[in-house]
Design a protein around this motif. Structure first.
Motif, PDB file in Angstrom:
ATOM      1  N   ALA A  93       0.216  -0.954  -0.327  1.00  0.00           N
ATOM      2  CA  ALA A  93      -0.139   0.059   0.286  1.00  0.00           C
ATOM      3  C   ALA A  93       1.023   1.681   0.298  1.00  0.00           C
ATOM      4  CB  ALA A  93      -0.733   0.023   1.009  1.00  0.00           C
ATOM      5  N   LEU A  94       0.228   2.565  -0.150  1.00  0.00           N
ATOM      6  CA  LEU A  94       0.928   3.442  -0.463  1.00  0.00           C
ATOM      7  C   LEU A  94       0.301   4.717  -0.204  1.00  0.00           C
ATOM      8  CD1 LEU A  94       2.859   5.449  -1.639  1.00  0.00           C
ATOM      9  CD2 LEU A  94       1.475   5.602  -4.141  1.00  0.00           C
ATOM     10  N   ASP A  95       0.657   5.452   0.949  1.00  0.00           N
ATOM     11  CA  ASP A  95      -0.245   6.880   1.574  1.00  0.00           C
ATOM     12  C   ASP A  95       0.507   8.263   0.954  1.00  0.00           C
ATOM     13  OD1 ASP A  95      -1.009   8.616   2.881  1.00  0.00           O
ATOM     14  OD2 ASP A  95      -0.961   8.169   4.796  1.00  0.00           O
ATOM     15  N   VAL A  96       0.032   8.592   0.396  1.00  0.00           N
ATOM     16  CA  VAL A  96       0.996   9.771  -0.303  1.00  0.00           C
ATOM     17  C   VAL A  96       0.224  11.436   0.536  1.00  0.00           C
ATOM     18  CG1 VAL A  96       0.002  11.479  -2.822  1.00  0.00           C
ATOM     19  CG2 VAL A  96       0.033   8.856  -2.660  1.00  0.00           C
ATOM     20  N   GLY A  97       1.267  11.971   1.129  1.00  0.00           N
ATOM     21  CA  GLY A  97       0.916  13.078   1.132  1.00  0.00           C
ATOM     22  C   GLY A  97       0.101  12.334   3.215  1.00  0.00           C
ATOM     23  N   CYS A  98       1.001  11.648   3.429  1.00  0.00           N
ATOM     24  CA  CYS A  98       1.386  11.028   4.762  1.00  0.00           C
ATOM     25  C   CYS A  98       1.079  11.840   5.603  1.00  0.00           C
ATOM     26  CB  CYS A  98       1.682   9.908   4.536  1.00  0.00           C
ATOM     27  SG  CYS A  98       3.932   9.913   5.180  1.00  0.00           S
ATOM     28  N   GLY A  99       1.807  12.912   6.412  1.00  0.00           N
ATOM     29  CA  GLY A  99       2.298  13.905   6.945  1.00  0.00           C
ATOM     30  C   GLY A  99       3.079  12.594   8.275  1.00  0.00           C
ATOM     31  N   ARG A 100       1.940  13.258   8.742  1.00  0.00           N
ATOM     32  CA  ARG A 100       3.606  11.812  10.613  1.00  0.00           C
ATOM     33  C   ARG A 100       2.579  10.684  10.260  1.00  0.00           C
ATOM     34  NH1 ARG A 100       1.870  13.431  15.445  1.00  0.00           N
ATOM     35  NH2 ARG A 100       3.762  12.289  16.144  1.00  0.00           N
ATOM     36  N   LEU A 107      -4.758   1.393  10.937  1.00  0.00           N
ATOM     37  CA  LEU A 107      -4.926   0.287   9.970  1.00  0.00           C
ATOM     38  C   LEU A 107      -3.923  -1.293  10.780  1.00  0.00           C
ATOM     39  CD1 LEU A 107      -4.202   1.330   6.553  1.00  0.00           C
ATOM     40  CD2 LEU A 107      -6.717   0.943   7.453  1.00  0.00           C
ATOM     41  N   ASN A 108      -3.865  -2.222  10.660  1.00  0.00           N
ATOM     42  CA  ASN A 108      -3.149  -3.857  10.703  1.00  0.00           C
ATOM     43  C   ASN A 108      -2.936  -4.354  10.340  1.00  0.00           C
ATOM     44  OD1 ASN A 108      -5.357  -5.594  10.017  1.00  0.00           O
ATOM     45  ND2 ASN A 108      -6.769  -5.295  11.939  1.00  0.00           N
ATOM     46  N   LYS A 109      -1.606  -5.259  10.802  1.00  0.00           N
ATOM     47  CA  LYS A 109      -0.999  -5.736   9.019  1.00  0.00           C
ATOM     48  C   LYS A 109      -0.876  -7.686   8.244  1.00  0.00           C
ATOM     49  CE  LYS A 109       1.269  -8.655  13.232  1.00  0.00           C
ATOM     50  NZ  LYS A 109       2.633  -9.126  13.801  1.00  0.00           N
ATOM     51  N   GLU A 110      -2.881  -7.546   8.942  1.00  0.00           N
ATOM     52  CA  GLU A 110      -3.313  -8.268   8.739  1.00  0.00           C
ATOM     53  C   GLU A 110      -4.152  -8.158   7.483  1.00  0.00           C
ATOM     54  OE1 GLU A 110      -3.916  -7.531  11.864  1.00  0.00           O
ATOM     55  OE2 GLU A 110      -2.844  -9.931  12.027  1.00  0.00           O
ATOM     56  N   THR A 111      -4.606  -6.934   7.062  1.00  0.00           N
ATOM     57  CA  THR A 111      -4.796  -6.499   6.135  1.00  0.00           C
ATOM     58  C   THR A 111      -3.856  -5.364   5.436  1.00  0.00           C
ATOM     59  OG1 THR A 111      -7.044  -5.327   7.422  1.00  0.00           O
ATOM     60  CG2 THR A 111      -6.710  -4.224   4.873  1.00  0.00           C
ATOM     61  N   VAL A 112      -2.835  -4.710   5.486  1.00  0.00           N
ATOM     62  CA  VAL A 112      -2.040  -4.239   5.029  1.00  0.00           C
ATOM     63  C   VAL A 112      -0.628  -5.018   5.364  1.00  0.00           C
ATOM     64  CG1 VAL A 112      -0.732  -2.215   4.471  1.00  0.00           C
ATOM     65  CG2 VAL A 112      -3.030  -1.950   4.562  1.00  0.00           C
ATOM     66  N   GLY A 113       0.166  -5.360   3.839  1.00  0.00           N
ATOM     67  CA  GLY A 113       1.090  -6.592   4.225  1.00  0.00           C
ATOM     68  C   GLY A 113       2.457  -5.088   4.909  1.00  0.00           C
ATOM     69  N   LYS A 114       2.574  -4.053   3.654  1.00  0.00           N
ATOM     70  CA  LYS A 114       3.527  -3.312   3.946  1.00  0.00           C
ATOM     71  C   LYS A 114       3.313  -2.229   3.089  1.00  0.00           C
ATOM     72  CE  LYS A 114       8.121  -2.655   1.984  1.00  0.00           C
ATOM     73  NZ  LYS A 114       9.804  -3.293   2.243  1.00  0.00           N
ATOM     74  N   PHE A 115       3.774  -0.793   3.788  1.00  0.00           N
ATOM     75  CA  PHE A 115       3.591   0.693   3.559  1.00  0.00           C
ATOM     76  C   PHE A 115       4.403   1.715   3.284  1.00  0.00           C
ATOM     77  CE2 PHE A 115      -0.741   3.128   5.699  1.00  0.00           C
ATOM     78  CZ  PHE A 115      -0.403   3.354   3.886  1.00  0.00           C
ATOM     79  N   PHE A 116       4.131   2.538   1.771  1.00  0.00           N
ATOM     80  CA  PHE A 116       4.897   3.195   1.657  1.00  0.00           C
ATOM     81  C   PHE A 116       4.423   4.188   1.951  1.00  0.00           C
ATOM     82  CE2 PHE A 116       7.450  -0.787  -0.682  1.00  0.00           C
ATOM     83  CZ  PHE A 116       8.388   0.094  -0.701  1.00  0.00           C
ATOM     84  N   PRO A 134       4.743  -3.363   8.862  1.00  0.00           N
ATOM     85  CA  PRO A 134       6.269  -3.031   8.119  1.00  0.00           C
ATOM     86  C   PRO A 134       5.622  -1.566   6.981  1.00  0.00           C
ATOM     87  CG  PRO A 134       5.580  -4.899   8.078  1.00  0.00           C
ATOM     88  CD  PRO A 134       4.453  -4.492   8.881  1.00  0.00           C
ATOM     89  N   THR A 135       6.896  -0.397   8.066  1.00  0.00           N
ATOM     90  CA  THR A 135       6.792   0.902   6.472  1.00  0.00           C
ATOM     91  C   THR A 135       7.999   1.362   5.815  1.00  0.00           C
ATOM     92  OG1 THR A 135       6.722   2.488   8.616  1.00  0.00           O
ATOM     93  CG2 THR A 135       4.927   1.659   8.231  1.00  0.00           C
ATOM     94  N   VAL A 136       7.380   2.581   5.449  1.00  0.00           N
ATOM     95  CA  VAL A 136       9.035   2.345   4.499  1.00  0.00           C
ATOM     96  C   VAL A 136       8.681   4.003   4.265  1.00  0.00           C
ATOM     97  CG1 VAL A 136      10.184   2.390   2.316  1.00  0.00           C
ATOM     98  CG2 VAL A 136       9.566   0.294   3.073  1.00  0.00           C
ATOM     99  N   SER A 137       9.270   4.892   4.437  1.00  0.00           N
ATOM    100  CA  SER A 137       9.226   6.695   3.990  1.00  0.00           C
ATOM    101  C   SER A 137      10.022   6.883   3.241  1.00  0.00           C
ATOM    102  CB  SER A 137       9.675   7.394   5.652  1.00  0.00           C
ATOM    103  OG  SER A 137       8.833   7.650   6.711  1.00  0.00           O
TER     104      SER A 137
END
Length: 280
Positions: A93-100, A107-116, A134-137
């Motif tokens: 998944a990707l969050d565009v303009g995530c702020g903080r 969200l939980n890891k059962e729904t989203v595996g990895k978050f950019f 697990p996230t990547v900034s």
């Protein structure tokens, strides 16, 4: 009163379309953040994106950011609820303009595996809220996403897209990085946001000056969003509107809250106009 517009478009490709099974990584771009003064050739530069970056960095450095983040927290929670309404999981998944990181924390890891998580402000990315996913900034501009085609299963965006100069381009970028069956869920301020403040500014300045200039940033009309999403390539569209009402004792308390909450919301007027308002 804030009029909140939520976008829930799905992208379904034609049956004959062929897409690579796996295509992760970054496109060959120098940076996802636009250089100062850069913009799409077709865009009208309403906002100084370099100034917006500085303002967001300033807001992220404030000692008590949570004090003014109640609206971002609320909208982030509502977007997360919409993600849970989709009966599937999202490996990437990707969050565009995530702020903080106002969405990921709900969200939980059962729904989203990895978050950019992408934002133009490095200080916001340094102060990302905790999440079990697990996230990547990634430092990136909403109009210049540095990802390859068909990368993400889910793209979300909360209270960010109304500050881009070229909204059609930003939506096309989101469509580009989504997989064929990907989902985009976003929220932005609608056209009637801060209606009372705009009317007060116009009436006071007209009374004192015989005319007025715009002092609040323009917002996209809800009626235009469906067309913009369709033009970007999205199908199965849902565009709805929520109203979030926040009461203030007076106009200046509202503007102080806007300045601390997100300084890019801060109305643009001089001390002379402020004095006129106080005496109107």
């Amino acid at each position: 009163m804030l009029r909140l517009t939520r976008l829930l478009p799905w992208w379904w490709p034609p049956p004959a379309a062929a897409f690579p099974a796996k295509n992760l990584g970054l496109r060959k771009v120098a940076s996802g953040v636009s250089s100062p003064g850069s913009a799409s050739p077709r865009a009208l530069n309403i906002f100084d994106r370099d100034l917006k970056r500085k303002q967001k960095n300033w807001a992220a450095r404030q000692p008590e950011p949570m004090k003014f983040d109640y609206l971002k927290e609320e909208v982030g929670s509502r977007i997360a609820d919409r993600v849970y309404d989709v009966a599937r999981d999202f490996p990437l998944a990707l969050d565009v303009g995530c702020g903080r990181g106002y969405i990921a924390q709900h969200l939980n890891k059962e729904t989203v595996g990895k978050f950019f998580q992408t934002d133009i402000a490095e200080n916001a990315l340094k102060n990302i809220l905790e999440t079990e996913i697990p996230t990547v900034s990634v430092l990136a501009d909403e109009e210049f996403l540095p990802f390859r085609e068909n990368t993400f299963d889910l793209v979300v965006s909360s209270l960010s897209l109304h500050w881009v100069n070229d909204l059609p381009r930003a939506l096309e970028q989101i469509h580009y990085v989504l997989k064929p069956d990907g989902v985009f869920i976003g929220a932005m301020f609608g056209g009637d946001t801060l209606y009372e403040l705009r009317c007060s500014l116009q009436l006071a300045e007209t009374e004192r000056e015989g005319g007025f200039s715009p002092h609040v940033s323009p917002f996209t009309a809800v009626s235009d969003l469906g067309h913009l999403l369709g033009r970007a390539g999205f199908t199965t569209l849902t565009v709805d509107t929520d109203e979030i009402q926040v009461n203030y004792p007076g106009m200046f308390e509202l503007m102080e809250d806007l300045q601390e909450k997100s300084p890019e919301c801060w109305p643009n007027f001089t001390k002379q106009v402020a004095y006129q308002l106080m005496n109107a």
